[in-house]
Design an enzyme around this catalytic site. Structure first.
Site, PDB file in Angstrom:
ATOM      1  N   ALA A 250       0.801  -1.233   0.000  1.00  0.00           N
ATOM      2  CA  ALA A 250       0.000   0.000   0.000  1.00  0.00           C
ATOM      3  C   ALA A 250       0.835   1.285   0.000  1.00  0.00           C
ATOM      4  O   ALA A 250       0.268   2.379   0.085  1.00  0.00           O
ATOM      5  CB  ALA A 250      -1.019   0.035   1.137  1.00  0.00           C
ATOM      6  N   ALA A 251       2.166   1.172  -0.119  1.00  0.00           N
ATOM      7  CA  ALA A 251       2.978   2.398  -0.188  1.00  0.00           C
ATOM      8  C   ALA A 251       2.631   3.167  -1.468  1.00  0.00           C
ATOM      9  O   ALA A 251       2.428   4.389  -1.443  1.00  0.00           O
ATOM     10  CB  ALA A 251       4.457   2.047  -0.166  1.00  0.00           C
ATOM     11  N   GLY A 252       2.544   2.447  -2.582  1.00  0.00           N
ATOM     12  CA  GLY A 252       2.188   3.104  -3.848  1.00  0.00           C
ATOM     13  C   GLY A 252       0.765   3.645  -3.804  1.00  0.00           C
ATOM     14  O   GLY A 252       0.476   4.712  -4.351  1.00  0.00           O
ATOM     15  N   ASP A 253      -0.128   2.915  -3.133  1.00  0.00           N
ATOM     16  CA  ASP A 253      -1.526   3.373  -3.033  1.00  0.00           C
ATOM     17  C   ASP A 253      -1.603   4.652  -2.204  1.00  0.00           C
ATOM     18  O   ASP A 253      -2.337   5.592  -2.543  1.00  0.00           O
ATOM     19  CB  ASP A 253      -2.391   2.283  -2.382  1.00  0.00           C
ATOM     20  CG  ASP A 253      -2.421   1.016  -3.221  1.00  0.00           C
ATOM     21  OD1 ASP A 253      -2.275   1.114  -4.454  1.00  0.00           O
ATOM     22  OD2 ASP A 253      -2.566  -0.075  -2.634  1.00  0.00           O
TER      23      ASP A 253
HETATM   24  O1  RIB Z   1      -1.397  -2.377  -3.451  1.00  0.00           O
HETATM   25  C1  RIB Z   1      -1.606  -3.250  -2.381  1.00  0.00           C
HETATM   26  C2  RIB Z   1      -2.890  -4.018  -2.573  1.00  0.00           C
HETATM   27  O2  RIB Z   1      -2.772  -4.866  -3.693  1.00  0.00           O
HETATM   28  C3  RIB Z   1      -3.253  -4.924  -1.435  1.00  0.00           C
HETATM   29  O3  RIB Z   1      -3.996  -4.276  -0.434  1.00  0.00           O
HETATM   30  C4  RIB Z   1      -3.972  -6.074  -2.111  1.00  0.00           C
HETATM   31  O4  RIB Z   1      -5.326  -6.174  -1.780  1.00  0.00           O
HETATM   32  C5  RIB Z   1      -3.755  -5.870  -3.597  1.00  0.00           C
HETATM   33  O5  RIB Z   1      -4.869  -5.390  -4.223  1.00  0.00           O
END
Ligand code: RIB
Length: 301
Positions: A250-253
């Site tokens: 989730a760093a990129g998110d």
């Molecule tokens: O980018 C991380 C995410 O990729 C995770 O939370 C997982 O669910 C996948 O979708």
């Protein structure tokens, strides 16, 4: 939605994570450590990041009519997200199986389930939101036809369309002309441009190739090195913070959600990238996806 609003359309998963010393090779069994379960999915993570960091956010996804779907919606409501556009599917809710090694690198397998059932008819039903948002943020864990349709409607209505092309998969060339801001990592940029990306010079070359396809601006995320902003003129490099990472999930998110918040506040792309870099540096220091996403008050910018 207000014209300052951020509309995120994408996936919602339940992440099942095991920390292990090393990621397994094909055919190998490794014994892991503690198991954790939490909210994830690239779309949901980006929506939660944008919401926690101060955005006015609506999240559209599709979840199953099961306990995972119920829990996810309850969680998004707790976050304060506008969930009124979430669809339900007969398919099971999305699940991600994640291994994280001692160097904080991960390996993820996603069973898309209901995410794969977000149809073009669902996107048509969301037209009002797409035509009224300020920023549309998309990723590639949803069916490509639906991503393309959403990008086209929002672009034609004058919204800023942001695509984080993760995970990389073949895209119709048409989509690139609807994208104002493209946020790939080095691997994704190599795959879409056809130019191997290993450093700033090759990233600039690949970014120009994407701009020739119709993409507006790019921010290339380069992991623990930093991020490269390519707006057309000379590129600008924003170094990453030096921190001890425990889990990069989730760093990129977080980066993408944070970036959209800063852009919605009128910040320059350099200021927005600095803000996003600070946010993702906090995410990598905690385990989990949404569990690790910071709140605005944690960022000193
Ligand atoms: O980018 C991380 C995410 O990729 C995770 O939370 C997982 O669910 C996948 O979708």
């Amino acid at each position: 939605m207000s014209k300052k609003g951020i509309l995120v359309i994408g996936s919602s998963n339940t992440d099942m994570t095991v920390k292990t010393k090393a990621l397994p090779r094909p055919g190998e069994t490794v014994l892991g450590g503690v198991f954790t379960m939490g909210a994830g999915g690239k779309g949901a993570n980006q929506a939660v990041a944008a919401q926690r960091l101060g955005g006015d956010v609506k999240f559209i996804c599709k979840v199953g009519k099961d306990i995972f779907g119920d829990n996810s919606i309850a969680q998004y409501e707790k976050e304060g997200l506008d969930t009124s556009g979430i669809f339900r599917s007969e398919l099971p809710s999305g699940v991600a199986l994640i291994s994280v090694d001692e160097h904080a690198e991960n390996c993820i397998v996603v069973a898309s389930g209901a995410n794969g059932d977000l149809t073009e008819a669902d996107i048509e039903a969301s037209r009002g939101d797409l035509e009224n948002c300020g920023i549309l943020l998309l990723q590639l864990e949803s069916p490509i036809g639906s991503v393309l349709k959403a990008a086209k409607i929002a672009h034609e209505a004058g919204a800023t369309v942001v695509l984080n092309p993760a995970p990389a998969c073949p895209l119709p060339e048409e989509i690139f002309r609807y994208i104002d801001l493209f946020i790939p990592n080095e691997t994704e940029l190599s795959s879409f441009s056809g130019i191997p990306v290993a450093d700033i010079a090759s990233a600039e070359k690949a970014a120009s190739a994407m701009q020739a396809k119709g993409v507006g601006k790019l921010i290339v995320t380069m992991g623990s090195k930093g991020a490269l902003i390519c707006e057309g003129g000379p590129s600008v490099f924003v170094p990453a913070h030096k921190v001890k990472a425990v889990d990069t999930t989730a760093a990129g998110d977080t980066f993408c959600g944070a970036l959209c918040v800063a852009v919605s506040e009128g910040k320059t792309l350099k200021e927005a990238t600095e803000f996003a870099t600070a946010a993702s540096a906090l995410t990598v220091q905690k385990m989990g996806a949404q569990n690790s996403i910071p709140f605005r008050k944690e960022i000193n910018l």
